[in-house]
Design an enzyme around this catalytic site. Structure first.
Site, PDB file in Angstrom:
ATOM      1  N   ASP A 154       0.771  -1.274   0.116  1.00 21.34           N
ATOM      2  CA  ASP A 154      -0.028  -0.133   0.018  1.00 21.34           C
ATOM      3  C   ASP A 154       0.857   1.126   0.104  1.00 21.34           C
ATOM      4  OD1 ASP A 154      -2.485   1.283   0.287  1.00 21.34           O
ATOM      5  OD2 ASP A 154      -3.185   0.145   1.686  1.00 21.34           O
ATOM      6  N   ASP A 209     -10.204   3.311  -3.657  1.00 21.83           N
ATOM      7  CA  ASP A 209     -10.847   1.915  -3.092  1.00 21.83           C
ATOM      8  C   ASP A 209     -12.381   2.036  -3.603  1.00 21.83           C
ATOM      9  OD1 ASP A 209      -8.647   1.923  -1.637  1.00 21.83           O
ATOM     10  OD2 ASP A 209      -9.567   1.806   0.427  1.00 21.83           O
TER      11      ASP A 209
HETATM   12  C1  GLA Z   1      -6.011   1.309   1.329  1.00 23.74           C
HETATM   13  C2  GLA Z   1      -6.106   0.323   0.160  1.00 23.74           C
HETATM   14  C3  GLA Z   1      -7.236  -0.748   0.701  1.00 23.74           C
HETATM   15  C4  GLA Z   1      -6.948  -1.363   2.010  1.00 23.74           C
HETATM   16  C5  GLA Z   1      -6.629  -0.367   2.982  1.00 23.74           C
HETATM   17  C6  GLA Z   1      -6.302  -0.868   4.349  1.00 23.74           C
HETATM   18  O1  GLA Z   1      -6.897   2.127   1.388  1.00 23.74           O
HETATM   19  O2  GLA Z   1      -6.432   0.879  -0.779  1.00 23.74           O
HETATM   20  O3  GLA Z   1      -7.300  -1.763  -0.384  1.00 23.74           O
HETATM   21  O4  GLA Z   1      -5.737  -2.037   2.048  1.00 23.74           O
HETATM   22  O5  GLA Z   1      -5.754   0.703   2.560  1.00 23.74           O
HETATM   23  O6  GLA Z   1      -5.878  -0.040   5.338  1.00 23.74           O
END
Ligand code: GLA
Length: 394
Positions: A154, A209
């Site tokens: 990430d 997301d």
């Molecule tokens: C980010 C990523 C998500 C998830 C969260 C976890 O937002 O894009 O897919 O992994 O972090 O905290």
């Protein structure tokens, strides 16, 4: 002039060094020849995970039809890590994973599955757990010692340098372990990773997301579509994990979501609780005709070929010379959608057989034009094949 031997190749110092460095730094783990399939904890559980959930998910996956149709990775997302030891090793959150990660890996391997984990190319993960920035080698070695198969990486709490600088460090750290570890880059598309990701990761997120609603899912599909030319075996555009089965979209919408992800050669990472899965959700996720489109060895991402903003046609070629086609109705009432032979690369007089991927049956033979009634927010997802077996000029 100096002569160097690097990885069995003799290199003459000078200009050649640059190309040698590029090839040494390439991602070369042999993974991701088709898009990855599995499960990830984030979309359903977010930070509320523990070893019981992961253990039960491994068992549920291995006992369900899901593992028979190709879902193989069980990926633990954010919130498994707790702290670092005085020598810098990453330590689990002992409240939620008191037995550590290795026994979960062993369990997954004992039933023929693979286990994935999550970290961050920053000082902390998005949920505030320790990140891997400046700990790349030590963390990669820890993952390899646990026999981890997959890393999602990430992009929160960074030092401000570009992802192009930080992600290759983890790629190199994973490579030096000698263990093939699928490398899933998650920098949300901010630095156009499709344009540089092939040498770094096996997949790269192209968007922020996904949320479990129609507008989010459809807008993410559109964003991911822009990068279709960059996907190929070994490296895939990733429009985020599936929301199918999480309950906030209708089954018609979930079928559309799954159809688009299959056609776009997206990673198929289930995001619902597979310990309690409904027959409708199981039916969608185990559609082997749709999965075959996703896993087609040609590896060309299907894309949008026509849109009036509401009614759309998406298509992409397959290894067996067929075309995968989606007629998509983004509108709120039923509509007729047509596609012509030449839009799909066929000649007007070619006879084309049409197989419906959701009805699992042949719809007949057409020439020139095919039309279908498509329900609101629904799709007709088909495989179109020239009767004489000749190649499609798409
Ligand atoms: C980010 C990523 C998500 C998830 C969260 C976890 O937002 O894009 O897919 O992994 O972090 O905290």
């Amino acid at each position: 002039m100096q002569i160097m031997v690097v990885m069995g190749k003799i290199l003459i110092c000078g200009l050649y060094i640059i190309s040698a460095a590029a090839s040494i730094n390439a991602l070369d783990n042999g993974l991701g020849l088709t898009p990855q399939m599995g499960w990830n904890s984030w979309n359903h559980f977010h930070c509320k995970i523990d070893e019981k959930i992961i253990r039960e998910t491994i068992v549920a996956l291995s006992n369900s039809p899901l593992s028979k149709v190709g879902y193989e990775y069980v990926n633990i997302d954010d919130c498994w890590a707790g702290s670092r030891s005085s020598s810098g090793e990453i330590l689990v959150d002992v409240k939620t994973f008191p037995n550590g990660i290795a026994p979960l890996v062993d369990l997954a391997h004992s039933v023929g599955l693979k286990l994935g984990i999550y970290s961050d190319a920053g000082f902390k993960t998005c949920a505030g757990r320790p990140g891997s920035l400046n700990y790349e080698v030590i963390d990669a070695n820890t993952y390899a010692s646990w026999k981890i198969d997959y890393l999602k990486y990430d992009n929160c709490h960074t030092d401000g340098t570009k992802p192009e600088i930080r992600y290759p460090k983890m790629r190199d750290a994973l490579n030096q372990t000698g263990r093939p570890i699928f490398f899933s880059m998650c920098e949300w598309g901010i630095d156009d990773p499709a344009t540089w990701g092939q040498n770094v990761g096996n997949s790269w997120r192209t968007t922020y997301d996904i949320k479990d609603n129609w507008d989010s899912m459809i807008s993410i599909a559109d964003e991911n579509d822009k990068w279709w030319k960059y996907a190929k075996p070994g490296g895939w555009n990733d429009p985020d994990m599936l929301e199918v089965g999480n309950g906030n979209m209708s089954n018609v919408e979930y079928k559309t979501h799954f159809s688009l992800w299959c056609l776009m050669k997206a990673p198929l990472l289930i995001g619902c609780d597979i310990r309690n899965i409904s027959p409708e959700t199981m039916n969608i996720l185990t559609n082997t005709d749709a999965i075959a489109i996703n896993q087609d060895p040609l590896g060309i991402q299907g894309h949008k070929i026509r849109s009036n903003g509401i009614l759309e046609v998406w298509a992409g070629p397959l290894k067996d010379h067929s075309m995968a086609v989606i007629l998509l109705n983004k509108g709120t009432s039923i509509a007729t959608i047509s596609v012509s032979s030449d839009e799909l690369g066929f000649e007007e007089d070619n006879l084309i057989s049409v197989y419906d991927i959701w009805q699992h049956k042949n719809l007949g033979i057409f020439a020139g034009k095919f039309s279908a009634e498509v329900e609101a927010h629904g799709v007709m997802f088909g495989k179109f094949t020239r009767m004489d077996g000749h190649f499609v000029n798409f």
